[in-house]
Scaffold this motif. Structure first.
Motif, short mmCIF file in Angstrom:
data_model
loop_
_atom_site.label_atom_id
_atom_site.label_comp_id
_atom_site.label_asym_id
_atom_site.label_seq_id
_atom_site.Cartn_x
_atom_site.Cartn_y
_atom_site.Cartn_z
N ARG A 1 13.28 18.09 3.06
CA ARG A 1 13.05 17.97 1.62
C ARG A 1 12.85 16.54 1.14
NH1 ARG A 1 17.29 22.39 -1.00
NH2 ARG A 1 16.34 24.22 -0.02
N TYR A 2 13.33 15.58 1.91
CA TYR A 2 13.25 14.18 1.48
C TYR A 2 12.68 13.31 2.59
CZ TYR A 2 16.17 15.69 -2.38
OH TYR A 2 16.64 16.35 -3.50
N ALA A 3 11.93 12.30 2.19
CA ALA A 3 11.36 11.36 3.15
C ALA A 3 12.46 10.39 3.59
CB ALA A 3 10.21 10.60 2.51
N VAL A 4 12.75 10.37 4.88
CA VAL A 4 13.84 9.57 5.42
C VAL A 4 13.28 8.59 6.45
CG1 VAL A 4 15.96 9.63 6.81
CG2 VAL A 4 15.56 11.37 5.05
N ALA A 5 13.73 7.34 6.38
CA ALA A 5 13.32 6.32 7.34
C ALA A 5 14.09 6.52 8.64
CB ALA A 5 13.59 4.93 6.76
N THR B 1 16.46 5.86 -7.57
CA THR B 1 15.33 5.05 -7.12
C THR B 1 14.48 5.74 -6.05
OG1 THR B 1 16.78 3.98 -5.52
CG2 THR B 1 16.47 2.87 -7.65
N TYR B 2 14.89 6.91 -5.60
CA TYR B 2 14.17 7.60 -4.53
C TYR B 2 12.74 7.95 -4.95
CZ TYR B 2 12.52 11.25 -1.41
OH TYR B 2 11.75 11.99 -0.56
N ARG B 3 11.79 7.67 -4.05
CA ARG B 3 10.40 8.03 -4.25
C ARG B 3 9.88 8.70 -2.97
NH1 ARG B 3 12.16 6.94 -8.33
NH2 ARG B 3 11.42 5.56 -9.98
N PRO B 4 9.26 9.87 -3.07
CA PRO B 4 8.80 10.58 -1.87
C PRO B 4 7.85 9.76 -1.00
CG PRO B 4 8.69 12.00 -3.80
CD PRO B 4 8.99 10.62 -4.30
N GLU B 5 7.09 8.85 -1.61
CA GLU B 5 6.14 8.06 -0.83
C GLU B 5 6.79 6.89 -0.11
OE1 GLU B 5 6.14 6.48 -5.08
OE2 GLU B 5 6.21 8.44 -4.08
N GLN B 6 8.09 6.69 -0.33
CA GLN B 6 8.80 5.57 0.29
C GLN B 6 10.04 6.09 1.02
OE1 GLN B 6 9.75 2.42 -2.40
NE2 GLN B 6 10.83 1.19 -0.86
N PRO B 7 9.97 6.32 2.33
CA PRO B 7 11.11 6.85 3.08
C PRO B 7 12.38 6.03 2.83
CG PRO B 7 9.17 6.86 4.45
CD PRO B 7 8.80 6.11 3.20
#
Length: 285
Positions: free
Chosen positions: A163-167, A91-97
């Motif tokens: 590499r990944y958008a993280v909250a 479910t990971y999406r770059p635009e959604q941390p």
């Protein structure tokens, strides 16, 4: 069972509180959270850029500079005989941390054992897993003196953050057995990075200079023969008395991470933080 004296400074009070808890010295007994073959005892290391001397994690979530669209299980890729794994939910999406959990194995364990235990909830809950492997047969618990383990963890986080958008508000640290003790110590020393700590069957805490006030979830089996449940109870009670918000989850079973316990931890991670002026919640015997 031998004990180890550690100190935890209350995040709300200036005085030091001694925290005396049992340390698991039986390495074989602390190996895997499930019925998984033990890992080898290689002490190969990856590249080390610096060694922290204060137990601090330097890496922080930020702008993604090397975007990766890969999902599922991947090697950490830092090199050496002992490396680690990264798990990215579908479910990971770059635009959604996304939330991220740093996950630490037990003594003589490895990343794959922890992935098998936590990947199902990571997939269902949509959080990234970063699972580095210790440089030796277990973690260097003397965080305040620095060491290769802490440095490797820092590099692992830096790689994933790039590499990944993280909250940033949803970064947690978790571990099993020796890894749980390390997670508690690391999380308390870096509460401004890790908002929550999940400890499955911990044996001790070593963190004299807390930063921030992370919330804590401790799970321990009532029939644990490697680290008796009394140790988990004691850690929870002492941390609460020092001002931490602790949830203690005692379950029927031994030295393991049952699927329903992993799910209970995931539900706790979803819970909103209580108001700043409310008393700490959770149950500790």
């Amino acid at each position: 069972m031998p004990t180890r004296r550690s100190q935890v400074r209350s995040p709300r009070e200036p005085s030091l509180r001694g925290l005396v808890v049992g340390m698991c010295l039986g390495l074989v007994a602390c190996v895997a959270p499930r019925s998984v073959a033990p890992a080898g005892e290689s002490t190969g290391t990856g590249p080390v850029a610096h060694v922290s001397t204060d137990g601090r994690v330097r890496s922080r979530p930020g702008p993604v500079s090397d975007v990766s669209a890969a999902v599922g299980e991947q090697p950490l890729g830092l090199g050496g005989a002992r490396d680690g794994l990264v798990y990215v939910p579908r479910t990971y999406r770059p635009e959604q941390p996304a939330p991220l959990m740093l996950l630490l194995h037990g003594a003589k364990g490895n990343a794959r054992q922890m992935l098998q235990a936590l990947a199902p909830v990571a997939e269902s809950e949509g959080f990234l897993l970063v699972i580095p492997e210790s440089r030796g047969v277990t973690w260097d618990h003397k965080l305040a003196t620095g060491g290769a383990d802490l440095d490797f963890i820092d590099m692992a986080l830096a790689r994933v953050f790039s590499r990944y958008a993280v909250a940033p508000e949803h970064v947690s640290v978790s571990g099993f057995s020796d890894g749980a003790s390390y997670a508690l110590s690391l999380g308390i020393l870096n509460g401004d990075v890790f908002s929550r700590i999940v400890a499955f069957a911990p044996g001790f805490v070593d963190a004299a200079e807390p930063r921030g006030v992370p919330r804590v979830f401790i799970a321990h089996g009532d029939a644990d023969k490697a680290i008796p449940v009394e140790e988990g109870r004691r850690i929870g009670a002492e941390l609460r008395s020092a001002g931490f918000d602790v949830r203690f989850h005692e379950f029927t079973g031994g030295h393991s991470i049952p699927a329903d316990v992993a799910q209970a931890a995931a539900r706790w991670l979803r819970e909103p933080n209580p108001p700043a002026d409310s008393p700490a919640s959770g149950s500790v015997p």
